[in-house]
Design an enzyme around this catalytic site. Structure first.
Site, PDB file in Angstrom:
ATOM      1  CE  LYS A 180      -3.019  -3.304   0.966  1.00 60.96           C
ATOM      2  NZ  LYS A 180      -3.808  -4.041  -0.019  1.00 60.96           N
TER       3      LYS A 180
HETATM    4  C1  LIG Z   1      -4.593  -5.261   0.895  1.00 62.33           C
HETATM    5  C2  LIG Z   1      -6.057  -5.369   0.971  1.00 62.33           C
HETATM    6  C3  LIG Z   1      -6.713  -5.937   2.070  1.00 62.33           C
HETATM    7  C4  LIG Z   1      -5.973  -6.643   3.169  1.00 62.33           C
HETATM    8  O1  LIG Z   1      -5.153  -5.807   3.911  1.00 62.33           O
HETATM    9  P1  LIG Z   1      -4.202  -6.451   5.036  1.00 62.33           P
HETATM   10  O2  LIG Z   1      -3.692  -5.269   5.785  1.00 62.33           O
HETATM   11  O3  LIG Z   1      -3.136  -7.207   4.316  1.00 62.33           O
HETATM   12  O4  LIG Z   1      -5.056  -7.330   5.884  1.00 62.33           O
HETATM   13  C5  LIG Z   1      -8.093  -5.886   2.118  1.00 62.33           C
HETATM   14  N1  LIG Z   1      -8.808  -5.342   1.124  1.00 62.33           N
HETATM   15  C6  LIG Z   1      -8.226  -4.808   0.030  1.00 62.33           C
HETATM   16  C7  LIG Z   1      -9.074  -4.176  -1.026  1.00 62.33           C
HETATM   17  C8  LIG Z   1      -6.823  -4.814  -0.079  1.00 62.33           C
HETATM   18  O5  LIG Z   1      -6.258  -4.299  -1.183  1.00 62.33           O
END
Ligand SMILES: *Cc1c(COP(=O)(O)O)cnc(C)c1O
Length: 378
Positions: A180
């Site tokens: 992210k």
């Molecule tokens: C990355 C992601 C998640 C999961 O996030 P984590 O912090 O790895 O649990 C959930 N939803 C979306 C749309 C994502 O891109």
């Protein structure tokens, strides 16, 4: 090799982690409280609750929204699978809706027609940072008395109608996974303006414990905690939070830099007839967490061949956003086995993500542009 993504981490973050370790307070404590306060202020929400990752944040959101076994929650199938899984955790059923093919965000009209008497909430996804149409979903949720939950895993730093994502509804879940825009290794945050949700999420993330460690530590009289309900260990550590505080300071700058790179791609690739690029609707401002290309049928090569040829040139790509209903965990479940979502399936099968990270030097941006043009121009 040009990688698909890289976190932006510097001596700042390393020093923050180092200094936190030497305080001896390493799990949820003062740094977590500070990160929550700063994240709430940044997004313009009243409260923020730090959690171990976005998936656990989504799980807590489902619980405090009152989603239970037998309920239905509408969400896009086209998303990372954690979106749908968070609904399954509470025994409810995800009801998959279609996306808008230009933004990949959940389509309000399609979602509304999937509402049944069992529907309890709508979980929208700000797809790779592009805000979904929050106002349209607010109106639908108000009309049908549903809870609106935002999977903003990728959307820290994005905004909708002039306000940062996090400020619009009562359950907005963010991720700080390294893929992210800002990262704490793993980590997540839920923002809310609802005090009852806030208090319950703080309880549930720490075993349902009535008194947190900071209060007990500071007390001059002995106090015993009670465990008020069956909770979870979904804590963020202070080491992660210290890194997060430094990352948050850079978030707006990172978004600006990411958008500059995206602008170069948009300008250079605009002339290629056989691709579509993501569309940013009026009022939406994306943090450009990724840069997807949709490869049309008229392309000289298909998506998978394009990915292999890019890799042969030393350029990493990834498939676009997946569909959850075709993953084995769902496709083998009779609830989803016969589901067909043609727009989502087509978008997932024909889209590809190209490299975008900060800092990305101009030579690398040009190498990507040249390769895409060479492979996709006729
Ligand atoms: C990355 C992601 C998640 C999961 O996030 P984590 O912090 O790895 O649990 C959930 N939803 C979306 C749309 C994502 O891109």
């Amino acid at each position: 090799m040009i990688h698909i993504a890289k976190p932006y981490l510097t001596e700042d973050e390393a020093k923050a982690a180092h200094d936190t370790i030497l305080t001896n307070w390493i799990t949820q404590g003062p740094r977590v409280a500070e990160f929550e306060e700063k994240f709430a202020a940044y997004t313009g929400s009243k409260y923020a609750v730090a959690v171990s990752n976005c998936t656990t944040g989504l799980h807590l959101a489902m619980i405090v929204a009152g989603v239970k076994a037998g309920d239905e929650v509408i969400c896009p199938s086209m998303s990372y699978i954690a979106t749908a899984n968070s609904i399954m955790y509470v025994g409810a059923t995800p009801v998959f809706a279609e996306v808008n093919p230009k933004t990949y965000c959940i389509d309000p009209a399609d979602a509304e027609q999937r509402i049944t008497p069992k529907t309890k909430a709508i979980l929208i996804v700000h797809q790779i940072g592009m805000p979904a149409d929050i106002d349209a979903f607010r109106a639908i949720c108000d009309k049908h008395n549903l809870v609106l939950i935002e999977d903003a895993a990728c959307a820290a730093g994005s905004s909708y109608k002039g306000k940062k994502i996090g400020a619009h509804s009562d359950l907005v879940c963010f991720s700080f996974h390294p893929r992210k825009v800002i990262t704490t290794g793993d980590g997540g945050m839920v923002t809310t303006n609802n005090e009852a949700y806030y208090n319950r999420m703080k309880l549930l993330r720490q075993h349902g414990m009535s008194i947190n460690d900071r209060v007990r530590h500071a007390s001059t009289t002995i106090i015993f905690e009670d465990h008020i309900e069956v909770g979870y260990n979904y804590r963020m550590t202070d080491i992660q939070a210290a890194v997060g505080i430094k990352q948050l300071e850079k978030l707006d700058w990172l978004v600006t830099e990411r958008r500059k790179i995206a602008d170069k791609y948009y300008a250079a690739l605009a002339g290629i007839d056989c691709i579509d690029m993501m569309y940013e609707p009026d009022g939406c401002f994306t943090n450009q967490q990724s840069f997807p290309l949709y490869i049309k049928k008229s392309s000289p090569i298909n998506r998978n061949d394009f990915m292999q040829k890019m890799l042969d040139k030393g350029i990493a790509t990834r498939r676009g956003i997946m569909t959850s209903h075709r993953e084995t965990a769902y496709s083998t479940n009779p609830d989803f086995a016969n589901l067909s979502l043609p727009i989502s399936e087509d978008a997932a099968d024909n889209s590809v993500v190209i490299p975008l990270y900060v800092p990305m030097d101009d030579a690398d941006i040009q190498t990507v542009i040249t390769a895409v043009k060479e492979l996709l121009s006729k």
